[in-house]
Design a protein around this motif. Structure first.
Motif, short mmCIF file in Angstrom:
data_model
loop_
_atom_site.label_atom_id
_atom_site.label_comp_id
_atom_site.label_asym_id
_atom_site.label_seq_id
_atom_site.Cartn_x
_atom_site.Cartn_y
_atom_site.Cartn_z
N GLN A 347 0.79 -1.23 0.00
CA GLN A 347 0.00 0.00 0.00
C GLN A 347 0.83 1.28 0.00
OE1 GLN A 347 -3.32 -0.04 -0.29
NE2 GLN A 347 -3.25 -2.28 -0.37
N SER A 348 2.15 1.18 -0.01
CA SER A 348 2.97 2.40 0.03
C SER A 348 3.97 2.38 -1.12
CB SER A 348 3.71 2.50 1.37
OG SER A 348 4.67 1.46 1.49
N ALA A 349 4.65 3.52 -1.31
CA ALA A 349 5.63 3.62 -2.39
C ALA A 349 6.81 2.69 -2.14
CB ALA A 349 6.12 5.07 -2.51
N SER A 351 6.76 -0.13 -0.22
CA SER A 351 6.32 -1.53 -0.24
C SER A 351 5.22 -1.71 -1.28
CB SER A 351 5.82 -1.94 1.14
OG SER A 351 4.79 -1.07 1.57
N SER A 352 5.54 -1.42 -2.53
CA SER A 352 4.56 -1.56 -3.60
C SER A 352 4.63 -2.96 -4.19
CB SER A 352 4.84 -0.52 -4.69
OG SER A 352 6.12 -0.74 -5.25
N GLY A 353 3.61 -3.29 -4.96
CA GLY A 353 3.57 -4.60 -5.60
C GLY A 353 2.93 -5.64 -4.71
N VAL A 354 3.13 -6.90 -5.08
CA VAL A 354 2.53 -7.98 -4.32
C VAL A 354 3.43 -8.32 -3.13
CG1 VAL A 354 3.62 -9.70 -5.83
CG2 VAL A 354 1.65 -10.35 -4.47
N GLY A 355 2.81 -8.51 -1.98
CA GLY A 355 3.55 -8.84 -0.76
C GLY A 355 3.13 -10.17 -0.21
N VAL A 356 4.04 -10.84 0.48
CA VAL A 356 3.75 -12.09 1.17
C VAL A 356 4.30 -11.97 2.59
CG1 VAL A 356 3.70 -13.53 -0.89
CG2 VAL A 356 5.87 -13.17 0.28
N SER A 357 3.64 -12.62 3.52
CA SER A 357 4.11 -12.63 4.90
C SER A 357 4.36 -14.06 5.34
CB SER A 357 3.10 -11.94 5.82
OG SER A 357 1.86 -12.63 5.81
N GLY A 358 5.25 -14.22 6.32
CA GLY A 358 5.57 -15.54 6.84
C GLY A 358 6.81 -15.48 7.70
N ARG A 359 7.33 -16.65 8.03
CA ARG A 359 8.52 -16.76 8.87
C ARG A 359 9.55 -17.63 8.17
NH1 ARG A 359 10.10 -20.51 13.26
NH2 ARG A 359 11.25 -19.37 14.87
N LEU A 360 10.78 -17.22 8.20
CA LEU A 360 11.85 -18.01 7.61
C LEU A 360 12.12 -19.22 8.50
CD1 LEU A 360 12.37 -15.09 6.34
CD2 LEU A 360 14.73 -15.85 6.04
N CYS A 361 11.84 -20.41 7.98
CA CYS A 361 12.14 -21.64 8.73
C CYS A 361 13.65 -21.87 8.78
CB CYS A 361 11.47 -22.84 8.07
SG CYS A 361 9.69 -22.81 8.15
N SER A 362 14.34 -21.51 7.70
CA SER A 362 15.78 -21.73 7.61
C SER A 362 16.36 -20.81 6.55
CB SER A 362 16.09 -23.19 7.27
OG SER A 362 15.47 -23.56 6.04
N GLY A 363 17.69 -20.65 6.60
CA GLY A 363 18.38 -19.90 5.58
C GLY A 363 18.30 -18.39 5.75
N VAL A 364 18.71 -17.69 4.70
CA VAL A 364 18.71 -16.23 4.67
C VAL A 364 18.15 -15.77 3.33
CG1 VAL A 364 20.68 -16.05 6.23
CG2 VAL A 364 21.08 -16.13 3.76
N VAL A 365 17.71 -14.52 3.28
CA VAL A 365 17.21 -13.94 2.04
C VAL A 365 17.61 -12.47 2.02
CG1 VAL A 365 14.95 -13.34 3.02
CG2 VAL A 365 15.19 -13.65 0.55
N GLN A 366 17.89 -11.94 0.83
CA GLN A 366 18.28 -10.54 0.71
C GLN A 366 17.57 -9.89 -0.46
OE1 GLN A 366 22.37 -9.79 -0.69
NE2 GLN A 366 22.60 -12.00 -0.99
N VAL A 367 17.51 -8.58 -0.42
CA VAL A 367 16.90 -7.80 -1.50
C VAL A 367 17.67 -8.06 -2.80
CG1 VAL A 367 16.51 -5.46 -2.35
CG2 VAL A 367 16.00 -6.03 0.03
N GLY A 368 16.95 -8.25 -3.88
CA GLY A 368 17.55 -8.52 -5.18
C GLY A 368 17.68 -9.99 -5.50
N GLU A 369 17.39 -10.86 -4.54
CA GLU A 369 17.54 -12.30 -4.76
C GLU A 369 16.34 -12.84 -5.53
OE1 GLU A 369 18.56 -16.37 -2.18
OE2 GLU A 369 18.34 -14.42 -1.18
N ARG A 370 16.61 -13.70 -6.50
CA ARG A 370 15.54 -14.34 -7.26
C ARG A 370 15.20 -15.67 -6.59
NH1 ARG A 370 12.81 -14.01 -11.96
NH2 ARG A 370 14.00 -12.18 -12.62
N LEU A 371 13.92 -15.88 -6.31
CA LEU A 371 13.47 -17.07 -5.60
C LEU A 371 12.46 -17.84 -6.44
CD1 LEU A 371 12.83 -15.47 -2.08
CD2 LEU A 371 14.90 -16.66 -2.87
#
Length: 543
Positions: A347-349, A351-371
């Motif tokens: 809803q903001s500039a 955080s635009s686009g489609v969003g998902v919420s949840g908890r990381l069970c394992s690993g790491v994630v960073q901005v720019g990463e393709r999943l």
């Protein structure tokens, strides 16, 4: 005049105008049509049929093309104006950086789920505690008091701090998981307030699967504790559920002690009733703490200043206990596993686009990463990561975060799907072998019995397709049993089946991983007829 009658005239006029424009312009030589060429695969793209998946046909491609030509596709415009971000560091470097940061953190991060029987006072307790800690302002508290008085539910004013949905406020019960944040001196908590009503057990399971620690709230009022703890009550079922989902630390908040005049006998009776059950459920006595509280009055939450309580209780307050809980080890080196618990629109500039919420069970994630999103054959790029309402460049195992994705249509995202790396996707299963622990059930389990399978936010129909053996002390005690009674450990085969209301006869697939590889991705619950019947640890995919 009917529109169908005007259509030939409208078409003729349009063609005449188009021909006139063509006549005024320079003649354009006509070229032979060029045969379509096969597009080249982009780096990191998925090859069709290489691993058993196929990209579904885009049924709305024509509509999308029309929107693009008309300039009405806002999402496409945003993507064109905002190029996709690039990863800032290599995976190994990021993991080492996060490990160093976690060692130096002044406040360790913990996820807390609040569970218990309906009307035990869970939301009121946490709303009052947020107010005591300064995370709920006087202005918000006053607004909730006025709003609840207007609808004749003044006693729910503190609960409104977490129960924000209209249906929750109208009915006076928690329906969905409410998420909030608060800090103590040494811990930073993500709070998950779970529903207590048996109709919303799936939502409670989704919340409990994201927690490190559980606060089980029981009602000390005469007859109320017994109603929740007797067979069929949510006090008993919720304790079993959180333990089956991997929670090892449990705080039992004995609420409404002011109703029983701070009776020491009542508190000790509740303790004596629950301790044997909790130990049998798998909670170690040294990891289980009982604390008397009064949520409405705010007694013994952050301050223990009640004289009647001090006469016999000199233990810690609830906040003191929370401040010293153990922080579990996080599997940072394991591949990323991020089960989606919600899909929404930014809803903001930022955080635009489609969003998902949840908890990381394992690993790491960073901005720019393709999943990669499984099930399915789609990929997306992480545009923004949001944690506790702040934008961060990366997130790690154990953290509850929102991810805002680019390069994917929301129709390819669903609750229960898992985000994972392109190079290390999570396995999918329709049939698997598992070890199960049968709970205190009314009727034994037999082969072929239909069940409901719960895995994170997934809820799919399944069948207990084969009873392989009964297990005792880690060894086979009885091969091919006919039935499974309560309290039995067994090895079984479970098969997913198509939902009865679905037109498709194909069984669904869900992202599952053996428990010895990834504990959180291998834990499952089975329910039947509104009753939780077994806890499951996946062992391997069945052939």
């Amino acid at each position: 005049m009917a529109f169908s009658a005007l259509r030939p005239l409208w078409t003729t006029n349009f063609l005449v105008r188009k021909t006139a424009v063509k006549a005024k312009s320079d003649p354009v030589p006509i070229k032979a049509p060029t045969p379509p060429t096969k597009p080249k695969s982009k780096p990191g793209s998925l090859k069709a049929k290489s691993d058993g998946y196929q990209t579904p046909p885009n049924k709305v491609a024509g509509v999308t093309d029309d929107l693009s030509m008309l300039g009405l596709d806002d999402e496409q415009v945003k993507m064109d104006n905002n190029p996709l971000p690039a990863m800032s560091m290599k995976q190994a470097e990021l993991i080492e950086k996060i490990k160093q940061e976690e060692e130096n953190e002044a406040k360790k991060r913990v996820s807390l789920v609040v569970v218990g029987h309906v009307d035990a006072g869970k939301s009121t307790l946490m709303g009052r505690m947020l107010y005591e800690l300064g995370d709920l302002s006087d202005k918000e508290k006053t607004a909730n008091e006025r709003g609840s008085q207007k609808v004749g539910k003044s006693s729910f004013a503190l609960a409104w701090g977490l129960d924000a949905l209209g249906d929750e406020r109208d009915r006076g019960v928690t329906i969905d998981i409410a998420t909030s944040h608060f800090d103590t001196a040494n811990r930073s908590f993500t709070l998950l307030d779970a529903p207590g009503h048996q109709d919303f057990i799936p939502n409670m399971i989704s919340g409990a699967s994201q927690a490190d620690l559980a606060l089980l709230v029981v009602d000390a009022s005469p007859g109320e504790f017994e109603a929740g703890f007797d067979r069929g009550g949510q006090t008993r079922e919720h304790a079993l559920l959180v333990r089956a989902l991997g929670v090892r630390q449990l705080i039992v908040g004995v609420n409404k002690m002011d109703v029983v005049e701070w009776s020491q006998d009542r508190f000790e009776d509740i303790q004596d009733s629950m301790k044997p059950f909790l130990q049998a459920a798998g909670f170690a006595p040294e990891k289980t703490v009982f604390v008397p509280v009064a949520a409405m009055a705010g007694v013994n939450l952050a301050h223990g200043d009640e004289l009647k309580l001090k006469a016999w209780y000199n233990g810690p307050t609830l906040v003191d206990i929370l401040d010293k809980v153990d922080v579990p080890r996080r599997p940072l080196d394991a591949p990323l596993r991020y089960p989606i618990s919600n899909v929404f629109k930014g809803q903001s500039a930022v955080s635009s686009g489609v969003g998902v919420s949840g908890r990381l069970c394992s690993g790491v994630v960073q901005v720019g990463e393709r999943l990669r999103i499984l099930p399915g054959d789609e990929t997306a790029v992480v545009r923004t990561i949001e944690r506790e309402d702040e934008t961060v460049p990366y997130a790690s195992a154990g953290q509850n975060v929102n991810l805002y994705l680019a390069g994917i249509d929301p129709i390819h995202l669903s609750i229960g799907a898992v985000l994972c790396p392109l190079s290390d996707p999570v396995p999918l299963a329709t049939k698997f072998r598992a070890q199960i622990l049968v709970f205190d059930i009314a009727f034994p389990l037999i082969a072929g019995v239909p069940l409901e399978l719960f895995h994170h936010s997934n809820n799919v129909p399944a069948t207990l397709s084969k009873l392989i053996s009964v297990i005792s002390k880690g060894a086979t005690a009885k091969p091919s049993p006919r039935v499974l009674q309560k309290g039995v450990h067994a090895e079984v085969e479970i098969t997913l089946r198509a939902p009865t209301q679905s037109s498709s006869t194909r069984a669904p697939v869900i992202p599952l991983e053996p428990a010895h590889i990834n504990k959180e991705m291998g834990r499952i619950l089975l329910r039947r007829g509104g009753e939780t019947v077994a806890a499951v640890h996946m062992r391997e995919a069945a052939k």
